[in-house]
Design a protein around this motif. Structure first.
Motif, PDB file in Angstrom:
ATOM      1  N   PHE A   1       0.228 -16.091  25.038  1.00 25.44           N
ATOM      2  CA  PHE A   1      -0.536 -15.010  24.413  1.00 25.44           C
ATOM      3  C   PHE A   1       0.389 -13.964  23.799  1.00 25.44           C
ATOM      4  O   PHE A   1       0.110 -13.445  22.718  1.00 25.44           O
ATOM      5  CB  PHE A   1      -1.478 -14.366  25.430  1.00 25.44           C
ATOM      6  N   ALA A   2       1.496 -13.664  24.457  1.00 22.23           N
ATOM      7  CA  ALA A   2       2.462 -12.713  23.898  1.00 22.23           C
ATOM      8  C   ALA A   2       3.068 -13.258  22.609  1.00 22.23           C
ATOM      9  O   ALA A   2       3.238 -12.518  21.629  1.00 22.23           O
ATOM     10  CB  ALA A   2       3.553 -12.409  24.913  1.00 22.23           C
ATOM     11  N   ALA A   3       3.376 -14.537  22.574  1.00 19.56           N
ATOM     12  CA  ALA A   3       3.900 -15.150  21.345  1.00 19.56           C
ATOM     13  C   ALA A   3       2.845 -15.125  20.242  1.00 19.56           C
ATOM     14  O   ALA A   3       3.158 -14.844  19.074  1.00 19.56           O
ATOM     15  CB  ALA A   3       4.345 -16.573  21.624  1.00 19.56           C
ATOM     16  N   TYR A   4       1.600 -15.391  20.603  1.00 19.44           N
ATOM     17  CA  TYR A   4       0.496 -15.345  19.632  1.00 19.44           C
ATOM     18  C   TYR A   4       0.358 -13.932  19.045  1.00 19.44           C
ATOM     19  O   TYR A   4       0.229 -13.772  17.824  1.00 19.44           O
ATOM     20  CB  TYR A   4      -0.799 -15.766  20.319  1.00 19.44           C
ATOM     21  N   LEU A   5       0.398 -12.918  19.893  1.00 23.16           N
ATOM     22  CA  LEU A   5       0.288 -11.542  19.410  1.00 23.16           C
ATOM     23  C   LEU A   5       1.466 -11.157  18.533  1.00 23.16           C
ATOM     24  O   LEU A   5       1.302 -10.462  17.520  1.00 23.16           O
ATOM     25  CB  LEU A   5       0.174 -10.571  20.583  1.00 23.16           C
ATOM     26  N   THR A   6       2.661 -11.614  18.889  1.00 23.05           N
ATOM     27  CA  THR A   6       3.841 -11.310  18.077  1.00 23.05           C
ATOM     28  C   THR A   6       3.708 -11.906  16.682  1.00 23.05           C
ATOM     29  O   THR A   6       3.943 -11.222  15.678  1.00 23.05           O
ATOM     30  CB  THR A   6       5.107 -11.845  18.767  1.00 23.05           C
ATOM     31  N   VAL A   7       3.307 -13.160  16.607  1.00 25.63           N
ATOM     32  CA  VAL A   7       3.131 -13.809  15.302  1.00 25.63           C
ATOM     33  C   VAL A   7       2.032 -13.102  14.507  1.00 25.63           C
ATOM     34  O   VAL A   7       2.166 -12.860  13.303  1.00 25.63           O
ATOM     35  CB  VAL A   7       2.816 -15.305  15.482  1.00 25.63           C
ATOM     36  N   PHE A   8       0.929 -12.734  15.175  1.00 30.44           N
ATOM     37  CA  PHE A   8      -0.150 -12.048  14.482  1.00 30.44           C
ATOM     38  C   PHE A   8       0.310 -10.707  13.923  1.00 30.44           C
ATOM     39  O   PHE A   8       0.051 -10.395  12.762  1.00 30.44           O
ATOM     40  CB  PHE A   8      -1.345 -11.825  15.415  1.00 30.44           C
ATOM     41  N   PHE A   9       0.977  -9.908  14.731  1.00 29.13           N
ATOM     42  CA  PHE A   9       1.384  -8.579  14.275  1.00 29.13           C
ATOM     43  C   PHE A   9       2.421  -8.644  13.167  1.00 29.13           C
ATOM     44  O   PHE A   9       2.382  -7.850  12.225  1.00 29.13           O
ATOM     45  CB  PHE A   9       1.893  -7.728  15.435  1.00 29.13           C
ATOM     46  N   VAL A  10       3.339  -9.589  13.243  1.00 33.43           N
ATOM     47  CA  VAL A  10       4.314  -9.750  12.161  1.00 33.43           C
ATOM     48  C   VAL A  10       3.604 -10.173  10.880  1.00 33.43           C
ATOM     49  O   VAL A  10       3.858  -9.628   9.798  1.00 33.43           O
ATOM     50  CB  VAL A  10       5.409 -10.760  12.566  1.00 33.43           C
ATOM     51  N   GLY A  11       2.687 -11.134  10.983  1.00 33.66           N
ATOM     52  CA  GLY A  11       1.937 -11.580   9.812  1.00 33.66           C
ATOM     53  C   GLY A  11       1.057 -10.490   9.236  1.00 33.66           C
ATOM     54  O   GLY A  11       0.982 -10.305   8.008  1.00 33.66           O
ATOM     55  N   PHE A  12       0.387  -9.749  10.092  1.00 33.08           N
ATOM     56  CA  PHE A  12      -0.482  -8.676   9.618  1.00 33.08           C
ATOM     57  C   PHE A  12       0.323  -7.559   8.958  1.00 33.08           C
ATOM     58  O   PHE A  12      -0.084  -7.015   7.922  1.00 33.08           O
ATOM     59  CB  PHE A  12      -1.304  -8.113  10.779  1.00 33.08           C
ATOM     60  N   THR A  13       1.460  -7.220   9.532  1.00 35.51           N
ATOM     61  CA  THR A  13       2.309  -6.185   8.947  1.00 35.51           C
ATOM     62  C   THR A  13       2.834  -6.629   7.590  1.00 35.51           C
ATOM     63  O   THR A  13       2.849  -5.845   6.634  1.00 35.51           O
ATOM     64  CB  THR A  13       3.473  -5.846   9.889  1.00 35.51           C
ATOM     65  N   TYR A  14       3.258  -7.886   7.487  1.00 32.55           N
ATOM     66  CA  TYR A  14       3.720  -8.413   6.201  1.00 32.55           C
ATOM     67  C   TYR A  14       2.600  -8.359   5.165  1.00 32.55           C
ATOM     68  O   TYR A  14       2.795  -7.917   4.033  1.00 32.55           O
ATOM     69  CB  TYR A  14       4.234  -9.846   6.362  1.00 32.55           C
ATOM     70  N   TYR A  15       1.396  -8.821   5.567  1.00 34.36           N
ATOM     71  CA  TYR A  15       0.264  -8.832   4.642  1.00 34.36           C
ATOM     72  C   TYR A  15      -0.095  -7.419   4.193  1.00 34.36           C
ATOM     73  O   TYR A  15      -0.279  -7.163   3.004  1.00 34.36           O
ATOM     74  CB  TYR A  15      -0.954  -9.488   5.300  1.00 34.36           C
ATOM     75  N   SER A  16      -0.203  -6.495   5.138  1.00 31.75           N
ATOM     76  CA  SER A  16      -0.635  -5.142   4.786  1.00 31.75           C
ATOM     77  C   SER A  16       0.437  -4.386   4.004  1.00 31.75           C
ATOM     78  O   SER A  16       0.118  -3.474   3.240  1.00 31.75           O
ATOM     79  CB  SER A  16      -1.021  -4.357   6.038  1.00 31.75           C
ATOM     80  N   THR A  17       1.705  -4.759   4.147  1.00 27.63           N
ATOM     81  CA  THR A  17       2.766  -4.066   3.440  1.00 27.63           C
ATOM     82  C   THR A  17       2.997  -4.630   2.052  1.00 27.63           C
ATOM     83  O   THR A  17       3.143  -3.884   1.081  1.00 27.63           O
ATOM     84  CB  THR A  17       4.082  -4.143   4.247  1.00 27.63           C
ATOM     85  N   PHE A  18       3.005  -5.957   1.909  1.00 29.67           N
ATOM     86  CA  PHE A  18       3.448  -6.571   0.660  1.00 29.67           C
ATOM     87  C   PHE A  18       2.343  -7.251  -0.159  1.00 29.67           C
ATOM     88  O   PHE A  18       2.517  -7.447  -1.357  1.00 29.67           O
ATOM     89  CB  PHE A  18       4.538  -7.610   0.944  1.00 29.67           C
ATOM     90  N   ILE A  19       1.224  -7.606   0.449  1.00 32.81           N
ATOM     91  CA  ILE A  19       0.221  -8.389  -0.270  1.00 32.81           C
ATOM     92  C   ILE A  19      -1.042  -7.593  -0.562  1.00 32.81           C
ATOM     93  O   ILE A  19      -1.597  -7.681  -1.661  1.00 32.81           O
ATOM     94  CB  ILE A  19      -0.113  -9.677   0.518  1.00 32.81           C
ATOM     95  N   HIS A  20      -1.523  -6.846   0.403  1.00 32.47           N
ATOM     96  CA  HIS A  20      -2.806  -6.157   0.285  1.00 32.47           C
ATOM     97  C   HIS A  20      -2.774  -5.103  -0.837  1.00 32.47           C
ATOM     98  O   HIS A  20      -1.838  -4.321  -0.952  1.00 32.47           O
ATOM     99  CB  HIS A  20      -3.173  -5.484   1.599  1.00 32.47           C
ATOM    100  N   ILE A  21      -3.846  -5.104  -1.628  1.00 26.63           N
ATOM    101  CA  ILE A  21      -3.991  -4.098  -2.689  1.00 26.63           C
ATOM    102  C   ILE A  21      -4.853  -2.967  -2.139  1.00 26.63           C
ATOM    103  O   ILE A  21      -5.985  -3.180  -1.747  1.00 26.63           O
ATOM    104  CB  ILE A  21      -4.678  -4.714  -3.922  1.00 26.63           C
ATOM    105  N   PRO A  22      -4.310  -1.728  -2.097  1.00 32.15           N
ATOM    106  CA  PRO A  22      -5.103  -0.617  -1.577  1.00 32.15           C
ATOM    107  C   PRO A  22      -6.398  -0.418  -2.382  1.00 32.15           C
ATOM    108  O   PRO A  22      -6.413  -0.552  -3.589  1.00 32.15           O
ATOM    109  CB  PRO A  22      -4.188   0.591  -1.724  1.00 32.15           C
ATOM    110  N   GLY A  23      -7.458  -0.149  -1.677  1.00 28.44           N
ATOM    111  CA  GLY A  23      -8.737   0.064  -2.333  1.00 28.44           C
ATOM    112  C   GLY A  23      -9.550  -1.217  -2.467  1.00 28.44           C
ATOM    113  O   GLY A  23     -10.622  -1.205  -3.065  1.00 28.44           O
ATOM    114  N   GLY A  24      -9.070  -2.309  -1.978  1.00 30.42           N
ATOM    115  CA  GLY A  24      -9.841  -3.550  -1.993  1.00 30.42           C
ATOM    116  C   GLY A  24      -9.729  -4.339  -3.282  1.00 30.42           C
ATOM    117  O   GLY A  24     -10.161  -5.464  -3.355  1.00 30.42           O
ATOM    118  N   GLY A  25      -9.205  -3.772  -4.348  1.00 36.58           N
ATOM    119  CA  GLY A  25      -9.010  -4.503  -5.587  1.00 36.58           C
ATOM    120  C   GLY A  25     -10.280  -4.805  -6.351  1.00 36.58           C
ATOM    121  O   GLY A  25     -10.325  -5.703  -7.179  1.00 36.58           O
ATOM    122  N   HIS A  26     -11.346  -4.034  -6.120  1.00 40.20           N
ATOM    123  CA  HIS A  26     -12.598  -4.305  -6.834  1.00 40.20           C
ATOM    124  C   HIS A  26     -12.639  -3.507  -8.118  1.00 40.20           C
ATOM    125  O   HIS A  26     -12.561  -2.391  -8.245  1.00 40.20           O
ATOM    126  CB  HIS A  26     -13.793  -3.952  -5.973  1.00 40.20           C
TER     127      HIS A  26
END
Length: 80
Positions: free
Chosen positions: A55-80
């Motif tokens: 579970f700790a490994a799962y959370l680590t992978v999730f948080f790294v992936g989520f941080t990467y997504y929210s920092t480099f991929i996500h467009i603020p405002g939803g992109g609509h």
């Protein structure tokens, strides 16, 4: 501890159905994968320490992936 992983599988299954009904197919498929992962772990009957390590490994992978997504991929405002 194995019952908690089965419970997490049940909840992610519920989220998968709700995301699918909400026309969010990609997230729904991600939740289906999480459901399979958690239910599979729930039936392995391994030691409680190993469950916590997984579970700790799962959370680590999730948080790294989520941080990467929210920092480099996500467009603020939803992109609509």
């Amino acid at each position: 501890m194995n019952n908690m992983f089965k419970l997490m599988g049940w909840w992610t299954g519920i989220f998968a159905v709700l995301f699918y009904v909400g026309d969010m197919v990609e997230v729904s498929l991600l939740m289906v994968a999480n459901t399979g992962f958690f239910v599979l772990l729930g039936f392995l009957n391994i030691s409680e320490r190993m469950y916590l390590y997984i579970f700790a490994a799962y959370l680590t992978v999730f948080f790294v992936g989520f941080t990467y997504y929210s920092t480099f991929i996500h467009i603020p405002g939803g992109g609509h």
